[in-house]
Scaffold this active site. Structure first.
Site, PDB file in Angstrom:
ATOM      1  N   ASP A   2     -31.712 -13.046  28.061  1.00  0.00           N
ATOM      2  CA  ASP A   2     -31.643 -13.123  29.524  1.00  0.00           C
ATOM      3  C   ASP A   2     -31.196 -11.744  30.005  1.00  0.00           C
ATOM      4  O   ASP A   2     -30.054 -11.336  29.758  1.00  0.00           O
ATOM      5  CB  ASP A   2     -30.631 -14.204  29.920  1.00  0.00           C
ATOM      6  CG  ASP A   2     -30.443 -14.312  31.430  1.00  0.00           C
ATOM      7  OD1 ASP A   2     -30.904 -13.414  32.167  1.00  0.00           O
ATOM      8  OD2 ASP A   2     -29.811 -15.290  31.867  1.00  0.00           O
ATOM      9  N   SER A  50     -42.893  -4.784  44.747  1.00  0.00           N
ATOM     10  CA  SER A  50     -43.871  -5.572  45.492  1.00  0.00           C
ATOM     11  C   SER A  50     -44.212  -4.817  46.767  1.00  0.00           C
ATOM     12  O   SER A  50     -43.382  -4.064  47.283  1.00  0.00           O
ATOM     13  CB  SER A  50     -43.236  -6.917  45.856  1.00  0.00           C
ATOM     14  OG  SER A  50     -43.986  -7.571  46.853  1.00  0.00           O
ATOM     15  N   TYR A  73     -35.667 -10.984  49.077  1.00  0.00           N
ATOM     16  CA  TYR A  73     -36.547 -10.447  48.019  1.00  0.00           C
ATOM     17  C   TYR A  73     -37.073  -9.079  48.445  1.00  0.00           C
ATOM     18  O   TYR A  73     -37.043  -8.113  47.668  1.00  0.00           O
ATOM     19  CB  TYR A  73     -37.690 -11.445  47.804  1.00  0.00           C
ATOM     20  CG  TYR A  73     -38.819 -11.028  46.892  1.00  0.00           C
ATOM     21  CD1 TYR A  73     -38.702 -11.135  45.500  1.00  0.00           C
ATOM     22  CD2 TYR A  73     -40.039 -10.587  47.407  1.00  0.00           C
ATOM     23  CE1 TYR A  73     -39.762 -10.797  44.667  1.00  0.00           C
ATOM     24  CE2 TYR A  73     -41.100 -10.251  46.578  1.00  0.00           C
ATOM     25  CZ  TYR A  73     -40.952 -10.344  45.210  1.00  0.00           C
ATOM     26  OH  TYR A  73     -42.004 -10.017  44.390  1.00  0.00           O
ATOM     27  N   LYS A  86     -36.595  -5.536  46.522  1.00  0.00           N
ATOM     28  CA  LYS A  86     -37.768  -4.802  46.034  1.00  0.00           C
ATOM     29  C   LYS A  86     -37.808  -3.403  46.670  1.00  0.00           C
ATOM     30  O   LYS A  86     -38.173  -2.430  45.999  1.00  0.00           O
ATOM     31  CB  LYS A  86     -39.056  -5.577  46.327  1.00  0.00           C
ATOM     32  CG  LYS A  86     -39.245  -6.821  45.451  1.00  0.00           C
ATOM     33  CD  LYS A  86     -39.286  -6.478  43.966  1.00  0.00           C
ATOM     34  CE  LYS A  86     -39.812  -7.611  43.107  1.00  0.00           C
ATOM     35  NZ  LYS A  86     -39.704  -7.354  41.661  1.00  0.00           N
TER      36      LYS A  86
END
Ligand SMILES: NC(=O)c1ccc[n+]([C@@H]2O[C@H](COP(=O)([O-])OP(=O)(O)OC[C@H]3O[C@@H](n4cnc5c(N)ncnc54)[C@H](O)[C@@H]3O)[C@@H](O)[C@H]2O)c1
Length: 293
Positions: free
Chosen positions: A63, A144, A157, A161
């Site tokens: 992880d 992204s 998010y 990003k």
């Protein structure tokens, strides 16, 4: 020039989707491939696949948000390969899309951990191994296009990003004197386990797909893998601190889209976000609220 023989490449989250396609692409190009994957079944799958393809592979169940796992990865890579030539920070997830004020503290912390914090931790931990290989080594982080434009319902998010870009540019400067490069790839919607576009778009809206994105289709994981191969290769020897958009032309289009007659327009042409069948009023996708990139 895209030959990675004798090079060692680490792909985080390489058990599926973009990470897996990237691991396979580097393997095909002759690299020794290390995959860090949290999901044991996916780790087994990619291990078998790489071995069957004759790739020298080390698949670690780990992880990347846990520093102990990251430290273990460093030791394992050092013992097996001595150093690292390419680090691909691929793990990331939008988890859920909703208006900004509805995100809980716990969700924000989780998004931070999955989209940014591990990039700091893994990169810092792997730097000594990258330095062992020296000039020519490189770091690629997955971002992204939502980090480059506004993305309604993806504020957290999108923020993390965007931060990947800030980190990449400064890191590129700090490492440039050593000849180590750092770049990011910013993606538009790509068919993966996390974003199963073909399942998510209801049949009633599928005919819009050729006009959805300028190049007429959503991304495939191999599109990103190709970009990563280029960025890690000597072809990109003078490319650092850059953002490569792999988006079918979406960022170039900005607000431009095509209407049903294929004429370019900036005026919205359908009702809803495309992931909802307006006639049914019900979403057909696995994660109904979202249409992230
Ligand atoms: N698919 C898209 O449309 C799209 C668009 C823009 C950006 N991206 C970015 O591309 C990257 C890959 O996306 P994807 O769609 O292939 O994702 P995915 O969820 O399909 O695959 C991610 C892989 O990482 C593994 N993983 C998750 N958490 C992990 C952890 N903590 N440690 C180790 N492994 C872990 C998962 O098990 C999975 O195998 C992400 O950073 C994502 O934000 C994807």
């Amino acid at each position: 020039m895209i030959d990675f023989t004798q090079k060692t490449v680490l792909v985080t989250g390489g058990g599926s989707g973009i990470g897996r396609a990237t691991a396979e692409a580097f393997g095909s190009a002759g690299a020794r491939v290390v995959v860090a994957e949290i999901n044991p079944e996916l780790a087994d799958e990619v291990r078998n696949q790489l071995q069957q393809a004759g790739v020298e592979a080390l698949v670690v169940q780990a992880d990347v948000t846990l520093r102990a796992d990251v430290a273990r990865m460093v030791d394992t890579i050092e013992q097996r390969f001595g150093g690292l030539d390419v680090l691909i920070n691929n793990v990331g997830d939008y988890l859920v899309s909703k208006p900004f004020e509805q995100f809980s503290d716990e969700e924000i912390d989780r998004l931070y951990s999955l989209n940014l914090r591990h990039i700091f931790d893994v990169t810092r931990a792997m730097l000594p191994l990258l330095r062992k290989q020296g000039a020519g080594a490189s770091i690629i982080s997955l971002s992204s296009i939502e980090g480059l434009r506004g993305a309604p319902t993806c504020a957290i998010y999108a923020a993390f990003k965007a931060a990947v870009g800030g980190f990449t540019r400064t890191l590129a400067l700090e490492l440039a004197p050593e000849g180590i490069r750092a770049n990011e790839i910013a993606l538009e919607t790509t068919e993966t386990r996390q974003v199963p576009v073909s399942l998510a778009i209801p049949d009633a809206n599928k005919h819009h797909i050729p006009r959805w994105i300028p190049l007429g289709r959503f991304g495939q994981p191999q599109d990103c893998a190709g970009a990563a191969l280029y960025l890690a290769s000597p072809l990109a020897a003078w490319v650092t601190g850059s953002t490569l958009t792999v988006d079918g032309g979406a960022m170039a289009a900005g607000g431009w889209m095509r209407d049903p007659s294929c004429a370019w327009t900036t005026i919205p042409v359908i009702t809803g976000n495309g992931f909802i069948d307006a006639s049914q009023g019900a979403p057909a996708q696995l994660r109904p609220e979202a249409q992230p990139a």
